[in-house]
Design a protein around this motif. Structure first.
Motif, PDB file in Angstrom:
ATOM      1  N   GLY A  39     -38.936 -23.428   4.060  1.00 23.71           N
ATOM      2  CA  GLY A  39     -38.579 -22.383   5.011  1.00 23.71           C
ATOM      3  C   GLY A  39     -37.109 -22.072   5.159  1.00 23.71           C
ATOM      4  O   GLY A  39     -36.747 -21.211   5.969  1.00 23.71           O
ATOM      5  N   HIS A  40     -36.241 -22.736   4.409  1.00 26.61           N
ATOM      6  CA  HIS A  40     -34.816 -22.430   4.466  1.00 26.61           C
ATOM      7  C   HIS A  40     -34.468 -21.372   3.429  1.00 26.61           C
ATOM      8  O   HIS A  40     -35.199 -21.178   2.447  1.00 26.61           O
ATOM      9  CB  HIS A  40     -33.987 -23.696   4.201  1.00 26.61           C
ATOM     10  N   SER A  41     -33.344 -20.703   3.617  1.00 27.25           N
ATOM     11  CA  SER A  41     -32.790 -19.845   2.576  1.00 27.25           C
ATOM     12  C   SER A  41     -31.562 -20.536   1.996  1.00 27.25           C
ATOM     13  O   SER A  41     -30.946 -21.381   2.643  1.00 27.25           O
ATOM     14  CB  SER A  41     -32.413 -18.465   3.135  1.00 27.25           C
ATOM     15  N   VAL A  42     -31.232 -20.190   0.759  1.00 26.33           N
ATOM     16  CA  VAL A  42     -30.167 -20.883   0.037  1.00 26.33           C
ATOM     17  C   VAL A  42     -29.157 -19.877  -0.489  1.00 26.33           C
ATOM     18  O   VAL A  42     -29.520 -18.873  -1.112  1.00 26.33           O
ATOM     19  CB  VAL A  42     -30.740 -21.703  -1.137  1.00 26.33           C
ATOM     20  N   LEU A  43     -27.893 -20.167  -0.232  1.00 31.31           N
ATOM     21  CA  LEU A  43     -26.760 -19.469  -0.834  1.00 31.31           C
ATOM     22  C   LEU A  43     -26.068 -20.484  -1.726  1.00 31.31           C
ATOM     23  O   LEU A  43     -25.564 -21.497  -1.241  1.00 31.31           O
ATOM     24  CB  LEU A  43     -25.808 -18.947   0.238  1.00 31.31           C
ATOM     25  N   ALA A  44     -26.070 -20.253  -3.027  1.00 31.66           N
ATOM     26  CA  ALA A  44     -25.621 -21.272  -3.973  1.00 31.66           C
ATOM     27  C   ALA A  44     -24.369 -20.831  -4.717  1.00 31.66           C
ATOM     28  O   ALA A  44     -24.220 -19.670  -5.108  1.00 31.66           O
ATOM     29  CB  ALA A  44     -26.731 -21.570  -4.983  1.00 31.66           C
ATOM     30  N   LEU A  45     -23.468 -21.785  -4.910  1.00 33.06           N
ATOM     31  CA  LEU A  45     -22.283 -21.576  -5.725  1.00 33.06           C
ATOM     32  C   LEU A  45     -22.691 -21.570  -7.200  1.00 33.06           C
ATOM     33  O   LEU A  45     -23.375 -22.492  -7.663  1.00 33.06           O
ATOM     34  CB  LEU A  45     -21.283 -22.706  -5.464  1.00 33.06           C
ATOM     35  N   ALA A  46     -22.252 -20.550  -7.937  1.00 37.31           N
ATOM     36  CA  ALA A  46     -22.622 -20.420  -9.352  1.00 37.31           C
ATOM     37  C   ALA A  46     -21.356 -20.238 -10.177  1.00 37.31           C
ATOM     38  O   ALA A  46     -20.587 -19.306  -9.948  1.00 37.31           O
ATOM     39  CB  ALA A  46     -23.561 -19.243  -9.566  1.00 37.31           C
ATOM     40  N   ARG A  47     -21.169 -21.127 -11.166  1.00 43.59           N
ATOM     41  CA  ARG A  47     -19.948 -21.080 -11.966  1.00 43.59           C
ATOM     42  C   ARG A  47     -20.053 -20.162 -13.179  1.00 43.59           C
ATOM     43  O   ARG A  47     -19.044 -19.848 -13.798  1.00 43.59           O
ATOM     44  CB  ARG A  47     -19.587 -22.493 -12.452  1.00 43.59           C
ATOM     45  N   MET A  97     -32.861 -22.424   8.277  1.00 47.68           N
ATOM     46  CA  MET A  97     -31.435 -22.115   8.285  1.00 47.68           C
ATOM     47  C   MET A  97     -31.005 -21.648   6.898  1.00 47.68           C
ATOM     48  O   MET A  97     -31.669 -21.937   5.916  1.00 47.68           O
ATOM     49  CB  MET A  97     -30.621 -23.339   8.720  1.00 47.68           C
ATOM     50  N   GLN A  98     -29.893 -20.924   6.838  1.00 46.45           N
ATOM     51  CA  GLN A  98     -29.301 -20.614   5.539  1.00 46.45           C
ATOM     52  C   GLN A  98     -28.385 -21.764   5.158  1.00 46.45           C
ATOM     53  O   GLN A  98     -27.517 -22.158   5.933  1.00 46.45           O
ATOM     54  CB  GLN A  98     -28.511 -19.304   5.555  1.00 46.45           C
ATOM     55  N   VAL A  99     -28.560 -22.280   3.951  1.00 47.85           N
ATOM     56  CA  VAL A  99     -27.828 -23.446   3.491  1.00 47.85           C
ATOM     57  C   VAL A  99     -26.959 -23.057   2.303  1.00 47.85           C
ATOM     58  O   VAL A  99     -27.459 -22.512   1.307  1.00 47.85           O
ATOM     59  CB  VAL A  99     -28.782 -24.587   3.086  1.00 47.85           C
ATOM     60  N   PHE A 100     -25.667 -23.333   2.402  1.00 52.38           N
ATOM     61  CA  PHE A 100     -24.754 -23.145   1.286  1.00 52.38           C
ATOM     62  C   PHE A 100     -24.740 -24.429   0.477  1.00 52.38           C
ATOM     63  O   PHE A 100     -24.537 -25.513   1.013  1.00 52.38           O
ATOM     64  CB  PHE A 100     -23.350 -22.829   1.797  1.00 52.38           C
ATOM     65  N   ILE A 101     -24.978 -24.331  -0.838  1.00 55.85           N
ATOM     66  CA  ILE A 101     -25.072 -25.516  -1.676  1.00 55.85           C
ATOM     67  C   ILE A 101     -24.156 -25.393  -2.884  1.00 55.85           C
ATOM     68  O   ILE A 101     -24.072 -24.333  -3.504  1.00 55.85           O
ATOM     69  CB  ILE A 101     -26.531 -25.768  -2.117  1.00 55.85           C
ATOM     70  N   THR A 102     -23.459 -26.461  -3.185  1.00 52.61           N
ATOM     71  CA  THR A 102     -22.714 -26.558  -4.437  1.00 52.61           C
ATOM     72  C   THR A 102     -23.489 -27.484  -5.375  1.00 52.61           C
ATOM     73  O   THR A 102     -24.189 -28.383  -4.932  1.00 52.61           O
ATOM     74  CB  THR A 102     -21.298 -27.121  -4.226  1.00 52.61           C
ATOM     75  N   GLY A 103     -23.368 -27.239  -6.668  1.00 50.53           N
ATOM     76  CA  GLY A 103     -24.098 -28.075  -7.621  1.00 50.53           C
ATOM     77  C   GLY A 103     -25.582 -27.810  -7.648  1.00 50.53           C
ATOM     78  O   GLY A 103     -26.374 -28.710  -7.958  1.00 50.53           O
ATOM     79  N   GLY A 104     -25.978 -26.599  -7.383  1.00 48.53           N
ATOM     80  CA  GLY A 104     -27.397 -26.281  -7.227  1.00 48.53           C
ATOM     81  C   GLY A 104     -28.195 -26.172  -8.506  1.00 48.53           C
ATOM     82  O   GLY A 104     -29.419 -25.972  -8.445  1.00 48.53           O
TER      83      GLY A 104
END
Length: 292
Positions: free
Chosen positions: A24-32, A1-8
């Motif tokens: 096997g997951h994909s990651v969409l990460a919040l970047a400050r 699954m695509q996972v949205f993560i904060t604090g990555g």
């Protein structure tokens, strides 16, 4: 699954990003910041720019993803007011993420601390305390778990006081920082109070398993060491830094002082059995030997 993560890019978050990508997951990460974005992209994650205050960015990230892991926090413990502001910021962010996922049956995994129960080791069945300097975080977590009744597969991973890697991180890491600044490896009270701990790489495995498999509305304990005496932690820090080890005033630790002084051992027996989670990395006292 695509996972949205904060604090990555934090101690825990960077381990979680790697664990997700390696499985096997994909990651969409919040970047400050530019630097955070570079670190995340180097790791293999896609990014969106913003912080916890950017609620529209959070909505978009959650909407694009199959699940969310929230780990970001201001980590400003310099004053009660700064801590309260960070807790309020996080609460608004969690409400935004939860509202976006209502009715989707997608997972929303958040983070809290393990509870403390006077006179015994806490378990996953114990409620989070809602008083004290971080009680507001507990209320935000409870509201997130309540989203289970609104079609969100919400879950909370309760972290021990110290999440460590290579001798750094968590409350033990704060003890080390203060020891370097003051020239004393201190502990509040008589130091017999116990803190639970876990290696960041073991915690990351649990976050993935909770994301993939945890039922809605559940809480889990990322605990390896059920409770090390704080004076034993301070003793290793003092030995590694060549500093005296002694009791210091609770006020040394600012708004976290009352928490530092509390005996708070915690168990992960249910988590280990239900999610087949078995920590493999060094214990806290072993890992503190990496301090130099």
């Amino acid at each position: 699954m695509q996972v949205f993560i904060t604090g990555g890019t934090g101690l825990i978050g960077s381990a979680v990003v790697r664990e997700l990508l390696d499985n096997g997951h994909s990651v969409l990460a919040l970047a400050r910041s530019d630097s955070s974005e570079a670190v995340l992209r180097e790791a293999g994650a896609a990014t969106v720019r913003g912080g916890l205050v950017d609620l529209d960015v959070l909505r978009t990230g959650a909407a694009k993803s199959d699940g969310v892991i929230h780990l970001a926090f201001s980590n400003d413990f310099s004053s009660p007011e700064a801590l309260a502001a960070g807790i309020a910021e996080e609460g608004a962010a969690l409400r935004t993420l939860g509202d976006e996922l209502v009715g989707s049956d997608r997972p929303l995994v958040t983070v809290s601390g393990t509870p403390w129960v006077p006179g015994r080791t806490s378990t996953e069945a114990d409620p989070l305390p809602t008083d004290g300097p971080v009680g507001g975080r507990s209320r935000s977590v409870m509201a997130t778990l309540d989203l289970a009744s609104r079609g969100v597969r919400s879950a909370a991973v309760r972290m021990p006081r110290t999440v460590h890697n290579q001798g750094d991180g968590g409350f033990a890491g704060l003890l080390t920082q203060i020891a370097r600044q003051t020239g004393v490896s201190g502990y509040p009270g008589d130091g017999t109070q116990r803190w639970p701990a876990v290696h960041a790489l073991d915690a990351a495995v649990l976050f993935r398993r909770v994301l993939e498999n945890a039922p809605a509305g559940t809480a889990w304990h990322a605990v390896d060491d059920e409770g090390d005496a704080v004076r034993d932690i301070a003793a290793v820090i003092g030995r590694r830094l060549g500093l005296p080890v002694e009791s210091v005033p609770e006020a040394t630790y600012g708004p976290l002082g009352p928490i530092f002084a509390t005996d708070q051992p915690s168990s992960s027996a249910h988590t280990r059995q239900a999610l087949n989670w078995h920590p493999q990395h060094p214990s806290l006292l072993e890992d503190l030997e990496n301090i130099d």
